[in-house]
Design a protein around this motif. Structure first.
Motif, PDB file in Angstrom:
ATOM      1  N   PRO A  38      25.466 -32.694  96.137  1.00 24.19           N
ATOM      2  CA  PRO A  38      24.436 -32.413  95.134  1.00 24.19           C
ATOM      3  C   PRO A  38      23.586 -31.185  95.439  1.00 24.19           C
ATOM      4  O   PRO A  38      23.338 -30.362  94.552  1.00 24.19           O
ATOM      5  N   VAL A  39      23.113 -31.036  96.678  1.00 32.11           N
ATOM      6  CA  VAL A  39      22.255 -29.890  97.011  1.00 32.11           C
ATOM      7  C   VAL A  39      23.035 -28.589  96.942  1.00 32.11           C
ATOM      8  O   VAL A  39      22.558 -27.585  96.396  1.00 32.11           O
ATOM      9  N   GLY A  40      24.253 -28.578  97.461  1.00 34.81           N
ATOM     10  CA  GLY A  40      25.072 -27.367  97.378  1.00 34.81           C
ATOM     11  C   GLY A  40      25.348 -26.972  95.940  1.00 34.81           C
ATOM     12  O   GLY A  40      25.252 -25.797  95.569  1.00 34.81           O
ATOM     13  N   LEU A  41      25.684 -27.956  95.113  1.00 32.05           N
ATOM     14  CA  LEU A  41      25.943 -27.674  93.695  1.00 32.05           C
ATOM     15  C   LEU A  41      24.703 -27.134  92.993  1.00 32.05           C
ATOM     16  O   LEU A  41      24.787 -26.219  92.169  1.00 32.05           O
ATOM     17  N   LEU A  42      23.539 -27.687  93.331  1.00 34.57           N
ATOM     18  CA  LEU A  42      22.311 -27.204  92.708  1.00 34.57           C
ATOM     19  C   LEU A  42      21.935 -25.815  93.212  1.00 34.57           C
ATOM     20  O   LEU A  42      21.354 -25.018  92.470  1.00 34.57           O
ATOM     21  N   CYS A  43      22.274 -25.490  94.448  1.00 31.49           N
ATOM     22  CA  CYS A  43      22.094 -24.113  94.922  1.00 31.49           C
ATOM     23  C   CYS A  43      22.952 -23.157  94.099  1.00 31.49           C
ATOM     24  O   CYS A  43      22.513 -22.070  93.723  1.00 31.49           O
ATOM     25  N   MET A  44      24.183 -23.573  93.809  1.00 27.63           N
ATOM     26  CA  MET A  44      25.053 -22.752  92.967  1.00 27.63           C
ATOM     27  C   MET A  44      24.481 -22.613  91.564  1.00 27.63           C
ATOM     28  O   MET A  44      24.520 -21.527  90.957  1.00 27.63           O
ATOM     29  N   ALA A  45      23.950 -23.718  91.030  1.00 25.97           N
ATOM     30  CA  ALA A  45      23.378 -23.682  89.682  1.00 25.97           C
ATOM     31  C   ALA A  45      22.187 -22.735  89.613  1.00 25.97           C
ATOM     32  O   ALA A  45      22.029 -21.987  88.634  1.00 25.97           O
ATOM     33  N   VAL A  46      21.350 -22.757  90.633  1.00 30.38           N
ATOM     34  CA  VAL A  46      20.206 -21.841  90.668  1.00 30.38           C
ATOM     35  C   VAL A  46      20.694 -20.399  90.758  1.00 30.38           C
ATOM     36  O   VAL A  46      20.179 -19.506  90.077  1.00 30.38           O
ATOM     37  N   ALA A  47      21.704 -20.152  91.601  1.00 28.79           N
ATOM     38  CA  ALA A  47      22.261 -18.806  91.727  1.00 28.79           C
ATOM     39  C   ALA A  47      22.803 -18.312  90.387  1.00 28.79           C
ATOM     40  O   ALA A  47      22.591 -17.161  89.996  1.00 28.79           O
ATOM     41  N   LYS A  48      23.484 -19.193  89.668  1.00 23.90           N
ATOM     42  CA  LYS A  48      24.006 -18.824  88.350  1.00 23.90           C
ATOM     43  C   LYS A  48      22.869 -18.509  87.386  1.00 23.90           C
ATOM     44  O   LYS A  48      22.915 -17.517  86.640  1.00 23.90           O
ATOM     45  N   ALA A  49      21.816 -19.335  87.412  1.00 23.87           N
ATOM     46  CA  ALA A  49      20.667 -19.112  86.539  1.00 23.87           C
ATOM     47  C   ALA A  49      19.964 -17.795  86.845  1.00 23.87           C
ATOM     48  O   ALA A  49      19.400 -17.154  85.956  1.00 23.87           O
ATOM     49  N   LEU A  50      20.008 -17.377  88.109  1.00 16.88           N
ATOM     50  CA  LEU A  50      19.357 -16.135  88.523  1.00 16.88           C
ATOM     51  C   LEU A  50      20.229 -14.899  88.273  1.00 16.88           C
ATOM     52  O   LEU A  50      19.810 -13.778  88.539  1.00 16.88           O
ATOM     53  N   GLY A  51      21.454 -15.122  87.787  1.00 15.25           N
ATOM     54  CA  GLY A  51      22.315 -13.996  87.437  1.00 15.25           C
ATOM     55  C   GLY A  51      23.227 -13.508  88.534  1.00 15.25           C
ATOM     56  O   GLY A  51      23.631 -12.330  88.531  1.00 15.25           O
ATOM     57  N   ALA A  52      23.588 -14.386  89.476  1.00 13.52           N
ATOM     58  CA  ALA A  52      24.507 -13.978  90.547  1.00 13.52           C
ATOM     59  C   ALA A  52      25.843 -13.526  89.949  1.00 13.52           C
ATOM     60  O   ALA A  52      26.362 -14.126  89.005  1.00 13.52           O
ATOM     61  N   ALA A  53      26.393 -12.461  90.514  1.00 15.14           N
ATOM     62  CA  ALA A  53      27.671 -11.940  90.029  1.00 15.14           C
ATOM     63  C   ALA A  53      28.837 -12.791  90.514  1.00 15.14           C
ATOM     64  O   ALA A  53      29.835 -12.951  89.807  1.00 15.14           O
ATOM     65  N   ARG A  54      28.705 -13.304  91.732  1.00 14.80           N
ATOM     66  CA  ARG A  54      29.794 -14.080  92.318  1.00 14.80           C
ATOM     67  C   ARG A  54      29.212 -15.253  93.091  1.00 14.80           C
ATOM     68  O   ARG A  54      28.287 -15.087  93.891  1.00 14.80           O
ATOM     69  N   ILE A  55      29.765 -16.445  92.854  1.00 11.49           N
ATOM     70  CA  ILE A  55      29.317 -17.663  93.527  1.00 11.49           C
ATOM     71  C   ILE A  55      30.551 -18.343  94.094  1.00 11.49           C
ATOM     72  O   ILE A  55      31.391 -18.860  93.345  1.00 11.49           O
ATOM     73  N   ILE A  56      30.670 -18.325  95.418  1.00  9.26           N
ATOM     74  CA  ILE A  56      31.842 -18.892  96.082  1.00  9.26           C
ATOM     75  C   ILE A  56      31.484 -20.249  96.678  1.00  9.26           C
ATOM     76  O   ILE A  56      30.572 -20.360  97.497  1.00  9.26           O
ATOM     77  N   ALA A  57      32.191 -21.289  96.247  1.00  8.81           N
ATOM     78  CA  ALA A  57      31.986 -22.644  96.754  1.00  8.81           C
ATOM     79  C   ALA A  57      32.978 -22.915  97.873  1.00  8.81           C
ATOM     80  O   ALA A  57      34.171 -22.599  97.745  1.00  8.81           O
ATOM     81  N   VAL A  58      32.498 -23.502  98.963  1.00 13.81           N
ATOM     82  CA  VAL A  58      33.353 -23.828 100.109  1.00 13.81           C
ATOM     83  C   VAL A  58      33.217 -25.306 100.433  1.00 13.81           C
ATOM     84  O   VAL A  58      32.107 -25.818 100.595  1.00 13.81           O
ATOM     85  N   ASP A  59      34.338 -25.995 100.525  1.00 10.30           N
ATOM     86  CA  ASP A  59      34.347 -27.410 100.880  1.00 10.30           C
ATOM     87  C   ASP A  59      35.749 -27.775 101.351  1.00 10.30           C
ATOM     88  O   ASP A  59      36.707 -27.012 101.133  1.00 10.30           O
ATOM     89  N   ILE A  60      35.870 -28.942 101.982  1.00 12.80           N
ATOM     90  CA  ILE A  60      37.192 -29.387 102.457  1.00 12.80           C
ATOM     91  C   ILE A  60      37.814 -30.417 101.519  1.00 12.80           C
ATOM     92  O   ILE A  60      38.925 -30.880 101.756  1.00 12.80           O
ATOM     93  N   VAL A  61      37.098 -30.768 100.448  1.00 10.34           N
ATOM     94  CA  VAL A  61      37.589 -31.774  99.500  1.00 10.34           C
ATOM     95  C   VAL A  61      37.959 -31.084  98.185  1.00 10.34           C
ATOM     96  O   VAL A  61      37.111 -30.467  97.535  1.00 10.34           O
ATOM     97  N   ASP A  62      39.225 -31.201  97.810  1.00  9.10           N
ATOM     98  CA  ASP A  62      39.727 -30.506  96.623  1.00  9.10           C
ATOM     99  C   ASP A  62      38.959 -30.880  95.360  1.00  9.10           C
ATOM    100  O   ASP A  62      38.619 -30.008  94.542  1.00  9.10           O
ATOM    101  N   SER A  63      38.678 -32.178  95.169  1.00 11.72           N
ATOM    102  CA  SER A  63      38.013 -32.610  93.936  1.00 11.72           C
ATOM    103  C   SER A  63      36.609 -32.025  93.827  1.00 11.72           C
ATOM    104  O   SER A  63      36.138 -31.708  92.728  1.00 11.72           O
ATOM    105  N   ARG A  64      35.932 -31.855  94.952  1.00  9.35           N
ATOM    106  CA  ARG A  64      34.591 -31.266  94.925  1.00  9.35           C
ATOM    107  C   ARG A  64      34.661 -29.776  94.577  1.00  9.35           C
ATOM    108  O   ARG A  64      33.804 -29.260  93.860  1.00  9.35           O
ATOM    109  N   LEU A  65      35.672 -29.104  95.081  1.00  2.27           N
ATOM    110  CA  LEU A  65      35.839 -27.691  94.751  1.00  2.27           C
ATOM    111  C   LEU A  65      36.154 -27.524  93.264  1.00  2.27           C
ATOM    112  O   LEU A  65      35.650 -26.598  92.617  1.00  2.27           O
ATOM    113  N   GLU A  66      36.976 -28.430  92.737  1.00  3.45           N
ATOM    114  CA  GLU A  66      37.302 -28.366  91.310  1.00  3.45           C
ATOM    115  C   GLU A  66      36.056 -28.563  90.459  1.00  3.45           C
ATOM    116  O   GLU A  66      35.846 -27.858  89.464  1.00  3.45           O
TER     117      GLU A  66
END
Length: 365
Positions: free
Chosen positions: A179-207
């Motif tokens: 949840p916290v990692g996803l919300l960090c990504m959401a904030v980055a997207k809201a702030l206009g980040a050009a690229r947001i790379i998600a890293v995890d070891i679980v395929d379903s979470r990356l999807e």
């Protein structure tokens, strides 16, 4: 107003429902009838281990701190909210006198009374008391469930906006798709980040991360036999760079790295991935000891809650896809067990579970 049913951690692995005294409020305080509470990893950690670092559960403690509710009663001096108002609840009361508080960093207050952090009771109760300035009226277009999500969203705001100072068109890597990692990504997207790379070891979470806020994803390789953690981290970082075309400088470099996993190898990999002169923020808590010790992001500070509410109200952050499971108050044990397992009995993966308050239907958002 005689019932204050509370969900109480008695000792490691043992919880119960019990009546607690209804808090008396002072002139500048608000009594909130709690309606929605999210389960945080720290709640589960206290349930399973009875401690987080130096915070040890020595006496029965009410769990929960990600909450929203309806104002039930206000003190004589309260002006900003009134009974019946729907509010998000910031669950930490600082001393307001120490150096950290007086310099605007109250999240670092040594005497912080934070909900469900020993010895202080949490918000999985019917009535909870807070100072007036720690309850935030919710805009009409946000639900009480959204209000409960303001606490973890504020962690994302504090990490990405307040500390990392991510700018539009910059690139960010987030380790950990909880949840916290996803919300960090959401904030980055809201702030206009050009690229947001998600890293995890679980395929379903990356999807899910790709469908929610990330532009790219990366699954680290498996460690090789006899490989040291530092060697693995370097190899994983090199593979990420090669796979996704990341460089150490220039437009293809990574400006900000957020670790929301707490895993030692993720921390080390993140350092290797960040560009020369980039920013690394540590959010996740993992093992008590890691090779590298850094200053990190802790909870949230002045203005973070208000920005979190604004981002959600303006539809720049969508919180609804993150709430995957909802439970009645009397089913809190099942909610915690589901969170601990990471999925429900039907096999559905869990991102965030929300427990409704006493006598509140999970369908009433």
């Amino acid at each position: 107003m005689s019932d204050n049913t509370s969900f109480v951690l008695q000792r490691i692995g043992e919880v119960s429902y019990e009546q607690r005294p209804i808090p008396e409020i002072r002139h500048d305080e608000v009594l909130v009838e709690v309606k929605k509470t999210g389960i945080c990893g720290s709640d589960v950690h206290y349930l399973v281990h009875g401690r987080i670092g130096d915070f040890v559960v020595k006496n029965p403690m009410v769990l929960g701190h990600e909450s929203s509710g309806v104002v039930f009663k206000v003190g004589a001096s309260v002006k900003t909210v009134k009974p019946g108002d729907r509010v998000a609840m910031e669950p930490g009361v600082s001393c307001r006198r120490c150096e950290a508080c007086r310099t605007g960093r109250y999240q670092l207050c040594p005497d912080m009374a934070f909900a469900a952090t020993p010895p202080y009771d949490g918000t999985l109760t019917r009535y909870y008391r807070l100072p007036e300035d720690l309850v935030y009226a919710l805009p009409e277009n946000l639900t009480l469930e959204d209000g409960a999500m303001m606490e973890p969203l504020s962690v994302g705001v504090h990490s990405v906006f307040t500390l990392a100072k991510l700018q539009p068109a910059q690139s960010i890597v987030v380790f950990g798709c909880g949840p916290v990692g996803l919300l960090c990504m959401a904030v980055a997207k809201a702030l206009g980040a050009a690229r947001i790379i998600a890293v995890d070891i679980v395929d379903s979470r990356l999807e899910f991360a790709k469908s929610y806020a990330a532009t790219d994803s990366f699954k680290p390789p498996a460690p090789q036999e006899g490989e040291s953690k530092i060697a693995f981290s370097q190899r994983s970082a090199d593979l990420l760079k090669a796979t996704l075309g990341v460089e150490d400088r220039g437009d293809k470099a990574i400006d900000v790295v957020i670790d929301a996993s707490g895993a030692e190898v993720s921390i080390q990999t993140g350092i290797f991935v960040a560009k020369i002169g980039g920013t690394f923020v540590q959010v996740g808590m993992g093992q008590p000891e890691v090779v590298l010790v850094l200053k990190g992001s802790f909870r949230y500070g002045p203005g973070d809650y208000r920005l979190a509410i604004a981002l959600a109200a303006q539809k720049k952050v969508d919180l609804k896809p993150l709430v995957t499971h909802r439970f009645k108050f009397e089913d809190a044990v099942v909610a915690f067990d589901t969170t601990k397992k990471g999925k429900s009995e039907d096999g559905k993966g869990l991102i965030k579970a929300i427990i409704s308050g006493p006598d509140v239907s999970p369908d009433d958002l």
